[in-house]
Design a protein around this motif. Structure first.
Motif, PDB file in Angstrom:
ATOM      1  N   ILE A   1     -10.056  -2.442  10.616  1.00 32.56           N
ATOM      2  CA  ILE A   1     -10.780  -2.061   9.406  1.00 32.56           C
ATOM      3  C   ILE A   1     -11.667  -0.845   9.686  1.00 32.56           C
ATOM      4  CG2 ILE A   1     -12.571  -2.778   7.789  1.00 32.56           C
ATOM      5  CD1 ILE A   1      -9.845  -3.947   7.188  1.00 32.56           C
TER       6      ILE A   1
ATOM      7  N   TYR B   1      -9.514   2.159   9.803  1.00 34.11           N
ATOM      8  CA  TYR B   1      -9.096   2.523   8.445  1.00 34.11           C
ATOM      9  C   TYR B   1     -10.221   3.291   7.750  1.00 34.11           C
ATOM     10  CZ  TYR B   1      -7.906   2.139   3.523  1.00 34.11           C
ATOM     11  OH  TYR B   1      -7.642   2.428   2.202  1.00 34.11           O
TER      12      TYR B   1
ATOM     13  N   THR C   1      -3.413  -5.737  -0.511  1.00 36.82           N
ATOM     14  CA  THR C   1      -4.391  -5.276   0.470  1.00 36.82           C
ATOM     15  C   THR C   1      -3.998  -5.659   1.884  1.00 36.82           C
ATOM     16  OG1 THR C   1      -6.195  -5.402  -1.142  1.00 36.82           O
ATOM     17  CG2 THR C   1      -6.806  -5.427   1.184  1.00 36.82           C
TER      18      THR C   1
ATOM     19  N   VAL D   1      -2.979  -2.212   6.273  1.00 33.74           N
ATOM     20  CA  VAL D   1      -3.974  -2.753   5.357  1.00 33.74           C
ATOM     21  C   VAL D   1      -4.358  -1.685   4.323  1.00 33.74           C
ATOM     22  CG1 VAL D   1      -5.956  -2.072   6.766  1.00 33.74           C
ATOM     23  CG2 VAL D   1      -6.132  -4.051   5.262  1.00 33.74           C
ATOM     24  N   ASP D   2      -4.582  -2.116   3.089  1.00 30.45           N
ATOM     25  CA  ASP D   2      -4.804  -1.182   1.981  1.00 30.45           C
ATOM     26  C   ASP D   2      -5.927  -1.682   1.065  1.00 30.45           C
ATOM     27  OD1 ASP D   2      -4.368   1.019   0.317  1.00 30.45           O
ATOM     28  OD2 ASP D   2      -2.956  -0.086  -0.936  1.00 30.45           O
ATOM     29  N   PRO D   3      -7.204  -1.583   1.497  1.00 29.03           N
ATOM     30  CA  PRO D   3      -8.337  -2.092   0.727  1.00 29.03           C
ATOM     31  C   PRO D   3      -8.449  -1.595  -0.713  1.00 29.03           C
ATOM     32  CG  PRO D   3      -9.025  -1.600   2.958  1.00 29.03           C
ATOM     33  CD  PRO D   3      -7.628  -1.080   2.813  1.00 29.03           C
TER      34      PRO D   3
ATOM     35  N   LEU E   1      -7.694  -3.878  -3.693  1.00 32.17           N
ATOM     36  CA  LEU E   1      -8.612  -4.927  -4.154  1.00 32.17           C
ATOM     37  C   LEU E   1      -9.278  -4.566  -5.476  1.00 32.17           C
ATOM     38  CD1 LEU E   1     -10.488  -6.250  -0.980  1.00 32.17           C
ATOM     39  CD2 LEU E   1      -8.965  -7.522  -2.508  1.00 32.17           C
TER      40      LEU E   1
END
Length: 263
Positions: free
Chosen positions: A11, A14, A77, A113-115, A118
């Motif tokens: 994270i 990212y 996400t 991962v693709d926040p 959200l």
């Protein structure tokens, strides 16, 4: 604790990348919002020509769509592996993943991962709240716990199906064409299943259970008695565990068959 630490490190990496390319981040958020907005507008246009859809009112269908957006946003996400075949099999990056002492699926998920996705979940929650008041639905604190449980079950269904779909890459050289098909099928889950014929209803409920990511769990709060949808809603977590377990089994078995990138 080791896996939690890995999650935090990914994270942070990212965040560093996105801070470098901030415009890309906001463009992605805006494009997701526009896409979801177009889907919502389509539903509203449909109800300009009919007062109900299979016995469901406009507010009820919009409520279902709002619920549909929440698990889909969480899934997108943390399970954004649409390009798994091309990146990890064709380009050989799976070889790198398998040299590390962590579960291969966990690594692949964290690398993708693709926040920003959200944001769609938050918008879905807002839509549900607005429809909740419009429909004058009763509210109890227990509903919050049930909601979280149903969302978790729906996320696991998404995760299991797309993990299984990605695992096909270990067995086939060209599984990419299945992804658009699956993506189109999942959209049927945001509409009342009783508007489809019996065959499609069976597929959406028990074979590719996308009805359990939208209309069925949402019907619990709408108290829809038709076709016993509200009673099926509590099966969502069970269905999620079953589907995700099958997807994980196919993944683990596929990894054992993997022999490295070809020339």
């Amino acid at each position: 604790m080791r896996y939690a630490s890995l999650f935090w490190e990914y994270i942070k990496n990212y965040a560093k990348t996105r801070l470098t390319y901030r415009a890309d981040f906001w463009i992605e958020v805006l494009s997701d919002l526009l896409f979801q907005g177009m889907n919502l507008i389509f539903i509203l246009i449909v109800f300009q020509h009919t007062p109900s859809l299979g016995g469901w009112s406009e507010a009820e269908v919009v409520f279902v769509y709002g619920f549909f957006m929440i698990p889909y946003g969480v899934f997108s996400t943390f399970f954004s592996i649409w390009n798994f075949s091309e990146r990890y099999i064709v380009k050989g990056e799976m070889d790198r993943v398998l040299t590390r002492p962590a579960h291969s699926l966990y690594q692949v998920l964290l690398e993708n991962v693709d926040p920003p996705s959200l944001i769609g979940s938050f918008v879905g929650a807002i839509i549900m709240v607005l429809c909740w008041f419009q429909l004058d639905l009763p509210f109890q604190l227990l509903d919050v716990l049930v909601m979280l449980l149903l969302i978790l079950g729906a996320v696991l269904i998404y995760a299991g199906l797309y993990t299984a779909l990605s695992a096909i890459s270990f067995y086939s050289d060209a599984p990419t064409g299945i992804v658009p098909l699956m993506y189109n099928i999942q959209n049927y889950g945001r509409y009342p299943v009783n508007i489809y014929n019996k065959m499609i209803r069976f597929v959406l409920t028990w074979l590719l259970p996308f009805a359990f990511v939208g209309v069925i769990p949402a019907s619990y709060f709408l108290e829809k008695k038709a076709d016993d949808l509200s009673q099926l809603a509590l099966l969502t977590p069970v269905m999620g565990i079953i589907v995700f377990s099958l997807g994980l089994f196919l993944w683990n078995h596929g990894v054992k068959r993997y022999r490295g990138a070809g020339s």
